[in-house]
Design an enzyme around this catalytic site. Sequence first.
Site, mmCIF file in Angstrom:
data_model
loop_
_atom_site.group_PDB
_atom_site.id
_atom_site.type_symbol
_atom_site.label_atom_id
_atom_site.label_comp_id
_atom_site.label_asym_id
_atom_site.label_seq_id
_atom_site.Cartn_x
_atom_site.Cartn_y
_atom_site.Cartn_z
ATOM 1 N N TRP A 1 -11.666 -2.261 -8.102
ATOM 2 C CA TRP A 1 -12.365 -2.069 -9.384
ATOM 3 C C TRP A 1 -13.145 -0.768 -9.384
ATOM 4 C CZ3 TRP A 1 -10.925 -4.700 -13.439
ATOM 5 C CH2 TRP A 1 -10.514 -6.037 -13.335
ATOM 6 N N GLU B 1 1.446 -13.047 12.593
ATOM 7 C CA GLU B 1 2.025 -11.909 13.301
ATOM 8 C C GLU B 1 1.927 -10.700 12.371
ATOM 9 O OE1 GLU B 1 3.268 -11.799 16.422
ATOM 10 O OE2 GLU B 1 2.662 -13.898 16.678
ATOM 11 N N ARG C 1 -12.085 2.084 -8.515
ATOM 12 C CA ARG C 1 -11.242 3.265 -8.754
ATOM 13 C C ARG C 1 -11.524 3.829 -10.152
ATOM 14 N NH1 ARG C 1 -5.440 2.486 -5.739
ATOM 15 N NH2 ARG C 1 -6.314 1.869 -3.718
ATOM 16 N N ASP D 1 0.829 -1.209 0.000
ATOM 17 C CA ASP D 1 0.000 0.000 0.000
ATOM 18 C C ASP D 1 0.867 1.263 0.000
ATOM 19 O OD1 ASP D 1 -2.345 1.416 -0.017
ATOM 20 O OD2 ASP D 1 -2.787 1.142 2.104
ATOM 21 N N HIS E 1 2.352 3.398 -9.052
ATOM 22 C CA HIS E 1 2.175 1.947 -9.265
ATOM 23 C C HIS E 1 3.371 1.382 -10.032
ATOM 24 C CE1 HIS E 1 -1.740 2.314 -7.574
ATOM 25 N NE2 HIS E 1 -2.300 2.917 -8.608
ATOM 26 N N ARG F 1 -5.099 -1.592 8.908
ATOM 27 C CA ARG F 1 -6.313 -2.377 8.683
ATOM 28 C C ARG F 1 -5.991 -3.520 7.722
ATOM 29 N NH1 ARG F 1 -7.603 2.840 6.822
ATOM 30 N NH2 ARG F 1 -7.099 3.125 4.617
ATOM 31 N N ARG G 1 -0.952 9.084 -10.125
ATOM 32 C CA ARG G 1 -0.948 7.849 -9.333
ATOM 33 C C ARG G 1 -0.337 6.651 -10.064
ATOM 34 N NH1 ARG G 1 -4.180 7.529 -4.833
ATOM 35 N NH2 ARG G 1 -4.437 5.328 -5.286
ATOM 36 N N ARG H 1 0.133 7.708 -2.584
ATOM 37 C CA ARG H 1 0.737 8.766 -1.763
ATOM 38 C C ARG H 1 2.181 9.026 -2.179
ATOM 39 N NH1 ARG H 1 -1.042 5.890 3.483
ATOM 40 N NH2 ARG H 1 -1.780 4.429 1.893
ATOM 41 N N GLU I 1 -12.392 -4.462 -4.354
ATOM 42 C CA GLU I 1 -12.877 -3.089 -4.173
ATOM 43 C C GLU I 1 -12.129 -2.098 -5.073
ATOM 44 O OE1 GLU I 1 -11.968 -5.148 -1.617
ATOM 45 O OE2 GLU I 1 -13.975 -5.635 -0.890
ATOM 46 N N ASN J 1 1.221 3.456 -2.964
ATOM 47 C CA ASN J 1 1.720 3.912 -4.270
ATOM 48 C C ASN J 1 1.190 5.305 -4.617
ATOM 49 O OD1 ASN J 1 2.762 1.359 -4.441
ATOM 50 N ND2 ASN J 1 1.362 0.646 -6.045
ATOM 51 N N LEU K 1 9.904 -21.465 -4.502
ATOM 52 C CA LEU K 1 9.095 -20.456 -3.806
ATOM 53 C C LEU K 1 7.746 -20.359 -4.518
ATOM 54 C CD1 LEU K 1 8.800 -17.843 -1.925
ATOM 55 C CD2 LEU K 1 9.643 -16.560 -3.908
HETATM 56 C C1 IPE Z 1 -5.532 -2.679 -0.125
HETATM 57 O O1 IPE Z 1 -5.166 -1.355 -0.309
HETATM 58 C C2 IPE Z 1 -5.508 -3.413 -1.436
HETATM 59 C C3 IPE Z 1 -4.189 -3.615 -2.016
HETATM 60 C C4 IPE Z 1 -3.040 -3.317 -1.455
HETATM 61 C C5 IPE Z 1 -4.175 -4.223 -3.309
HETATM 62 P P1 IPE Z 1 -6.257 -0.204 -0.494
HETATM 63 O O2 IPE Z 1 -5.492 1.056 -0.621
HETATM 64 O O3 IPE Z 1 -7.172 -0.558 -1.597
HETATM 65 O O4 IPE Z 1 -7.043 -0.282 0.879
HETATM 66 P P2 IPE Z 1 -7.882 0.804 1.669
HETATM 67 O O5 IPE Z 1 -8.875 1.359 0.723
HETATM 68 O O6 IPE Z 1 -6.908 1.845 2.119
HETATM 69 O O7 IPE Z 1 -8.458 0.057 2.819
HETATM 70 C C1 IPE Z 2 -1.489 0.280 -3.372
HETATM 71 O O1 IPE Z 2 -1.339 1.649 -3.424
HETATM 72 C C2 IPE Z 2 -1.797 -0.335 -4.725
HETATM 73 C C3 IPE Z 2 -3.194 -0.733 -4.898
HETATM 74 C C4 IPE Z 2 -4.102 -0.729 -3.982
HETATM 75 C C5 IPE Z 2 -3.595 -1.164 -6.217
HETATM 76 P P1 IPE Z 2 -2.567 2.662 -3.414
HETATM 77 O O2 IPE Z 2 -2.946 2.947 -4.819
HETATM 78 O O3 IPE Z 2 -3.651 2.166 -2.545
HETATM 79 O O4 IPE Z 2 -1.877 3.933 -2.771
HETATM 80 P P2 IPE Z 2 -2.497 4.944 -1.698
HETATM 81 O O5 IPE Z 2 -3.021 4.123 -0.565
HETATM 82 O O6 IPE Z 2 -3.553 5.710 -2.389
HETATM 83 O O7 IPE Z 2 -1.322 5.791 -1.278
HETATM 84 MG MG MG Z 3 -4.075 2.394 -0.589
#
Ligand code: IPE
Ligand code: IPE
Ligand code: MG
Length: 247
Positions: free
Chosen positions: A74, A212, A76, A25, A42, A199, A38, A29, A72, A27, A136
């Site tokens: 999808w 853990e 975006r 998570d 990625h 979360r 954004r 930000r 979820e 990318n 692996l």
């Molecule tokens: C969780 O990240 C899903 C992935 C890392 C693929 P999100 O960025 O979608 O989760 P929320 O919306 O912050 O809970």
């Molecule tokens: C994780 O980065 C990648 C995916 C969920 C696909 P985010 O795209 O959720 O990045 P933030 O949380 O908005 O920074």
């Molecule tokens: Mg995120």
Amino acid sequence: MTSADLLSQIRLHGVVPRHVAIIMDGNGRWARERMLPRPVGHRHGMKAVREVVEGALEVGLEALSLFAFSQENWQRPPGEVSALMSLLEEYIQAEADSLHEQGVRVQVLGDIDRLVPAARAAVDRVVAQTAGNAKLTLNLFISYGARAELTRAARLLAEDVAAGRIAADQVDEAAFASKLYTQGCPDPDLLIRTSGEQRISNFMLWQVAYAELFLSPVLWPDFSRSNLYEAILDFQQRDRRFGKVAV
Ligand code: IPE
Ligand code: IPE
Ligand code: MG
């Protein structure tokens, strides 16, 4: 400490997790901090994927699970979704041969019927190409939601019962686990989430029962092999009791 130092520390401690799962998570930000779109975040996240796969091979993990795209996600904006689908395809094209040579078995877990045809074809190809490998297991969670996975397992069991293949009283934890996408894979010992969020976001709800947790403030594109090693070293200090009294 260098990553080589961290790796030798891990080896000194001995017990390594069999299975590490990562919610990748941050990318978006990472990109925003640089005033970039954004999808650029990625793209940089792919480098971190290479880092942790190499790290997992060095440490000798049995399985590495990466949450790449949730059900979820999808929802975006279409531009971001299609950028992510293209990156998935690109990652597989670029990495399939090297993953195969390194003995990695790639599995893709989720509702992959929703993928665009090109991404779906790439997924099918790498899964078939690497199916015989055993060093692996790399689980890529794509179009995945844990509640959907659990509901699907319940449906498959209900079909088995209705068809008389098993009796209702044979539905136990093992039978249930055998209907999950992860069947045959040990549960994660360590669950890492990057970017400071605290979360689970509908990831592996069944499988993380006794994992853990390691919450890292690092945004995913900056996550390095050393960060993975630090999480594993931290894991090695934990006292896992599984509800029992420590002896
Ligand atoms: C969780 O990240 C899903 C992935 C890392 C693929 P999100 O960025 O979608 O989760 P929320 O919306 O912050 O809970
Ligand atoms: C994780 O980065 C990648 C995916 C969920 C696909 P985010 O795209 O959720 O990045 P933030 O949380 O908005 O920074
Ligand atoms: Mg995120």
